[in-house]
Design a protein around this motif. Sequence first.
Motif, PDB file in Angstrom:
ATOM      1  N   HIS B 300       0.756  -1.207   0.026  1.00 40.16           N
ATOM      2  CA  HIS B 300      -0.090  -0.027   0.197  1.00 40.16           C
ATOM      3  C   HIS B 300       0.881   1.313   0.092  1.00 40.16           C
ATOM      4  O   HIS B 300       1.920   1.087  -0.506  1.00 40.16           O
ATOM      5  CB  HIS B 300      -1.019   0.066   1.253  1.00 40.16           C
ATOM      6  CG  HIS B 300      -1.758  -1.327   1.238  1.00 40.16           C
ATOM      7  ND1 HIS B 300      -2.701  -1.595   0.442  1.00 40.16           N
ATOM      8  CD2 HIS B 300      -1.622  -2.207   1.868  1.00 40.16           C
ATOM      9  CE1 HIS B 300      -3.205  -2.735   0.641  1.00 40.16           C
ATOM     10  NE2 HIS B 300      -2.567  -3.499   1.834  1.00 40.16           N
ATOM     11  N   GLU B 304      -3.129   4.845  -1.658  1.00 38.24           N
ATOM     12  CA  GLU B 304      -4.033   3.586  -1.265  1.00 38.24           C
ATOM     13  C   GLU B 304      -3.571   3.134   0.360  1.00 38.24           C
ATOM     14  O   GLU B 304      -2.289   2.775   0.675  1.00 38.24           O
ATOM     15  CB  GLU B 304      -3.129   2.222  -2.024  1.00 38.24           C
ATOM     16  CG  GLU B 304      -4.134   1.055  -2.228  1.00 38.24           C
ATOM     17  CD  GLU B 304      -3.108   0.158  -2.818  1.00 38.24           C
ATOM     18  OE1 GLU B 304      -3.241  -0.956  -2.161  1.00 38.24           O
ATOM     19  OE2 GLU B 304      -2.000   0.290  -3.605  1.00 38.24           O
ATOM     20  N   GLY B 306      -4.832   0.717   2.176  1.00 43.42           N
ATOM     21  CA  GLY B 306      -4.880  -0.539   2.810  1.00 43.42           C
ATOM     22  C   GLY B 306      -5.910  -0.617   3.672  1.00 43.42           C
ATOM     23  O   GLY B 306      -6.902   0.172   3.711  1.00 43.42           O
ATOM     24  N   ALA B 307      -6.126  -1.809   4.488  1.00 41.07           N
ATOM     25  CA  ALA B 307      -7.295  -1.909   5.598  1.00 41.07           C
ATOM     26  C   ALA B 307      -7.070  -0.763   6.469  1.00 41.07           C
ATOM     27  O   ALA B 307      -6.068  -0.360   6.921  1.00 41.07           O
ATOM     28  CB  ALA B 307      -7.132  -3.315   5.962  1.00 41.07           C
ATOM     29  N   GLU B 315      -3.494   0.587   7.148  1.00 41.33           N
ATOM     30  CA  GLU B 315      -2.521  -0.597   6.868  1.00 41.33           C
ATOM     31  C   GLU B 315      -1.142  -0.217   6.383  1.00 41.33           C
ATOM     32  O   GLU B 315      -0.061  -0.559   6.837  1.00 41.33           O
ATOM     33  CB  GLU B 315      -3.046  -1.813   6.053  1.00 41.33           C
ATOM     34  CG  GLU B 315      -2.338  -2.750   5.769  1.00 41.33           C
ATOM     35  CD  GLU B 315      -2.670  -3.915   4.879  1.00 41.33           C
ATOM     36  OE1 GLU B 315      -3.891  -3.644   4.482  1.00 41.33           O
ATOM     37  OE2 GLU B 315      -2.347  -5.004   4.557  1.00 41.33           O
ATOM     38  N   HIS B 368       2.256  -6.944   4.942  1.00 43.76           N
ATOM     39  CA  HIS B 368       0.970  -6.687   4.919  1.00 43.76           C
ATOM     40  C   HIS B 368       0.591  -6.771   6.592  1.00 43.76           C
ATOM     41  O   HIS B 368       1.291  -7.044   7.256  1.00 43.76           O
ATOM     42  CB  HIS B 368       0.019  -7.626   4.265  1.00 43.76           C
ATOM     43  CG  HIS B 368      -0.186  -7.313   2.739  1.00 43.76           C
ATOM     44  ND1 HIS B 368      -1.053  -6.332   2.321  1.00 43.76           N
ATOM     45  CD2 HIS B 368       0.463  -7.718   1.772  1.00 43.76           C
ATOM     46  CE1 HIS B 368      -1.014  -6.441   0.890  1.00 43.76           C
ATOM     47  NE2 HIS B 368       0.010  -7.168   0.645  1.00 43.76           N
ATOM     48  N   TYR B 379       2.304 -15.903   3.225  1.00 43.85           N
ATOM     49  CA  TYR B 379       1.625 -16.274   2.065  1.00 43.85           C
ATOM     50  C   TYR B 379       2.507 -16.512   0.889  1.00 43.85           C
ATOM     51  O   TYR B 379       3.534 -15.733   0.699  1.00 43.85           O
ATOM     52  CB  TYR B 379       0.733 -15.380   1.672  1.00 43.85           C
ATOM     53  CG  TYR B 379      -0.670 -15.046   2.466  1.00 43.85           C
ATOM     54  CD1 TYR B 379      -1.767 -15.591   2.475  1.00 43.85           C
ATOM     55  CD2 TYR B 379      -0.399 -14.126   3.444  1.00 43.85           C
ATOM     56  CE1 TYR B 379      -2.816 -15.400   3.379  1.00 43.85           C
ATOM     57  CE2 TYR B 379      -1.735 -13.682   4.248  1.00 43.85           C
ATOM     58  CZ  TYR B 379      -2.700 -14.431   4.490  1.00 43.85           C
ATOM     59  OH  TYR B 379      -3.558 -14.231   5.029  1.00 43.85           O
ATOM     60  N   PRO B 431      -4.029 -15.275  -3.596  1.00 44.26           N
ATOM     61  CA  PRO B 431      -3.896 -14.615  -5.054  1.00 44.26           C
ATOM     62  C   PRO B 431      -3.631 -13.125  -4.934  1.00 44.26           C
ATOM     63  O   PRO B 431      -4.578 -12.533  -4.885  1.00 44.26           O
ATOM     64  CB  PRO B 431      -5.074 -14.929  -5.702  1.00 44.26           C
ATOM     65  CG  PRO B 431      -5.975 -15.053  -4.504  1.00 44.26           C
ATOM     66  CD  PRO B 431      -5.399 -15.466  -3.523  1.00 44.26           C
ATOM     67  N   LEU B 432      -2.255 -12.950  -4.641  1.00 45.80           N
ATOM     68  CA  LEU B 432      -1.729 -11.437  -4.316  1.00 45.80           C
ATOM     69  C   LEU B 432      -0.972 -10.774  -5.276  1.00 45.80           C
ATOM     70  O   LEU B 432      -0.052 -11.807  -5.866  1.00 45.80           O
ATOM     71  CB  LEU B 432      -1.172 -11.304  -3.091  1.00 45.80           C
ATOM     72  CG  LEU B 432      -2.171 -11.686  -1.898  1.00 45.80           C
ATOM     73  CD1 LEU B 432      -1.217 -11.889  -0.663  1.00 45.80           C
ATOM     74  CD2 LEU B 432      -3.474 -10.648  -1.544  1.00 45.80           C
ATOM     75  N   ARG B 433      -1.400  -9.904  -5.912  1.00 45.32           N
ATOM     76  CA  ARG B 433      -0.190  -9.330  -6.848  1.00 45.32           C
ATOM     77  C   ARG B 433       0.781  -8.343  -5.981  1.00 45.32           C
ATOM     78  O   ARG B 433       0.287  -7.565  -4.920  1.00 45.32           O
ATOM     79  CB  ARG B 433      -0.793  -8.263  -8.008  1.00 45.32           C
ATOM     80  CG  ARG B 433      -1.611  -9.488  -8.922  1.00 45.32           C
ATOM     81  CD  ARG B 433      -1.758  -8.616 -10.315  1.00 45.32           C
ATOM     82  NE  ARG B 433      -0.734  -8.526 -10.661  1.00 45.32           N
ATOM     83  CZ  ARG B 433      -0.432  -7.256 -11.536  1.00 45.32           C
ATOM     84  NH1 ARG B 433      -1.439  -6.448 -11.717  1.00 45.32           N
ATOM     85  NH2 ARG B 433       0.542  -6.894 -12.102  1.00 45.32           N
ATOM     86  N   GLU B 446       2.154 -11.376   6.664  1.00 43.20           N
ATOM     87  CA  GLU B 446       1.134 -10.575   7.141  1.00 43.20           C
ATOM     88  C   GLU B 446       1.084 -10.438   8.882  1.00 43.20           C
ATOM     89  O   GLU B 446       0.991 -11.444   9.342  1.00 43.20           O
ATOM     90  CB  GLU B 446      -0.328 -11.265   6.756  1.00 43.20           C
ATOM     91  CG  GLU B 446      -1.570 -10.240   6.954  1.00 43.20           C
ATOM     92  CD  GLU B 446      -2.841 -10.624   6.547  1.00 43.20           C
ATOM     93  OE1 GLU B 446      -3.690  -9.831   6.142  1.00 43.20           O
ATOM     94  OE2 GLU B 446      -2.931 -11.847   6.801  1.00 43.20           O
TER      95      GLU B 446
END
Lengths: 197, 486
Positions: B300, B304, B306-307, B315, B368, B379, B431-433, B446
């Motif tokens: 992020h 952006e 993020g959360a 985030e 993250h 991940y 599935p993360l870019r 994370e």
Amino acid sequence: MIPRHLMIGVAFMVTIALGMGAYVWRIRGRVDRTLVSTTMPPVAPPAAGPTEQATLYVAYDDAGVLRPRSAHIPLPAGRQERAEELLRALLDVYLDKTSPHVLAPGSEIRDVYLVDPGLAVIDLNAAFANGHRSGVLIEELTLASLVQTLSANVPGITRIKILVDGKERDTLAGHVDLTSFYDVSAVNQLAVQLAGQ
Amino acid sequence: MHWSSGNGFRSDRRSRGRRARVPFVALIIVASALLLSGSPDEKHVSIYSTAANYSVPVIQRNNLDYLALLEALEPLGTVSANASGGRWNFRYNDINSEFVPGQTRARVRGKDIDLTASFLLENGHGLVPLSSLATLLPRILGGPITFNEAGRRLFIGNVAVHFTAQVSNTNPPKLVMNFTAPVNPTISTEPGKLRMAFTREPLVAPGSQALTFGSKLIPSATFQENNGAAEVVVISTMPVMANFSNDGHTITIAPPVAVATQTQLSVQPPSTTSQPAVTAGNNIGVLATGHYFAVVDASHGGDERGAALTGQLGEKEVTLEFARFLRQELAARGLTTLLVRDGDITLTPDQRAALTNAADGAIYICVHAASQGTGVRLYTALVSGIGENHGLFVDWNTAQTSFLGRSQAAAASVAAKLKNKQVPVRSLAAPLRPLSNIITAALVVELAPPGNDVSQLTSPAYQQSIAGTVAAGIVDVRDKLQDGPK
């Protein structure tokens, strides 16, 4: 006196003209019906009729897991309608007061398209994505839940694409990628990981 | 991509799909032929104005370059045109012009003007010779313009962006370029050169097109204009990187800290201190060359957020703090580390992947943060399908596939270290870019709170403890990550 062959010719032509007129009239009726069906806003069909047992893959936020849950759902015969009903039943679980994986109010499945060969396109509404909580695991649980529920109950689906309001979107809520086509086999393996803590 | 919805789509797609295949295949063949034949050499004119910066394609007729007048001026004002009586009448705001197909004389604001070649009318589009723009447009627009025909760059009004370039006397020396407006060039590198292409900015030459600095490290730079873009090429005798700062007003070009330090070490006694970490500055780091063991990416940033971890805490703030700790812990263990962002900036997944792949590191660690759950989640990429790789050209969306084994080994090592420290840990695919676009071992860490208190996420002690454990896990698989061809 009018020659006989001329009279036969005229009668034949009149018959052809009347036949074509009747055919055009019938076609026009069909077009009207098609126009009505395509211009009307999509309405969720009422679930009715005999129920079938289906397996919904439900996300549980507390444990961060995905678990199968049996459900009896009235499912239409058509694959397309069946797919939509399944996902709507899944959303009913998430939009319930006792939801184990809360989705934003107003979240809906707009459509599911089944496209040859083996591709399913799930079209979510904007409220679904815009109101979705952000986080890798939370978003991944939603994705896996949709994909697993669909692929487990509608045979022949090998790839799934997710759209939002009919358009491609980068991520669901900032993390999980929505630009790719998902292989059902890859998500199956993910579901296995998500099943156990 | 737009997908229409509606019940009509549902009826018998199978048979319709088959019927549609023949024209669809034909369409693909035609489109491919057009793409192959046209795009790389397509000429265009870049137009810079206070209203908009844009480009318009150049049309070649009779071995001359032409421009569609209405399309060129449309973004600048109200335009209309009609053909009647063998003439093409063009109106821009309240200015009327009149052109005659095949004639070189036009009439603008009631006065005649001579074009350098005949005016052409094709399917209602009025085409004027490119070489006439310098005389034609000031009359139509009612103001000064500057047209560089060779570079195909048109400046309407006083919109030019100027720059100065100076090499500082620091050690190592730095080339500092200051711009009168924010710039965002496309940067590419090749041995001994760093190229900055300015396609959207009305950048003009600083007096001379050749700049010399009297520095052994950065001896010179050149400015050139071609096909609607300006390009600054910096010549250097060792690898350099570009850092953006001052909201895009300043670009500093200098060797990465690691490269500069290694150069100094060659003439100094060996140091017992660990290798330094490298930061990409307050903005994205663009490396001319360079080898780093690890690339740490704080997810992020900038626009952006993020959360929303709490009402105030985003985030992006937590990921940056934790990424800095991780860089520090890796560096402390002798692993040269590049931080992708070291400030609050917006980066696309493609930019992050491109920077990481250029850095040629042994592992990419993306950070993250989440308020749900406790401890750490690791991940690795969930890659769907097998990409079409052709020799050296690797499919972008599945580039990670060949490195998944190493990525999973790194994740397993880090997970083992965290478990030893009694930190709750879970390993998953996701599935993360840009994870799927990385051509080295790649991992997402994370960070979740240690307990129910989300505010503990910002605890320096907690972050440093987790960062140290992650770094220790990476050190354990160091040889495996570096082993063999990547």
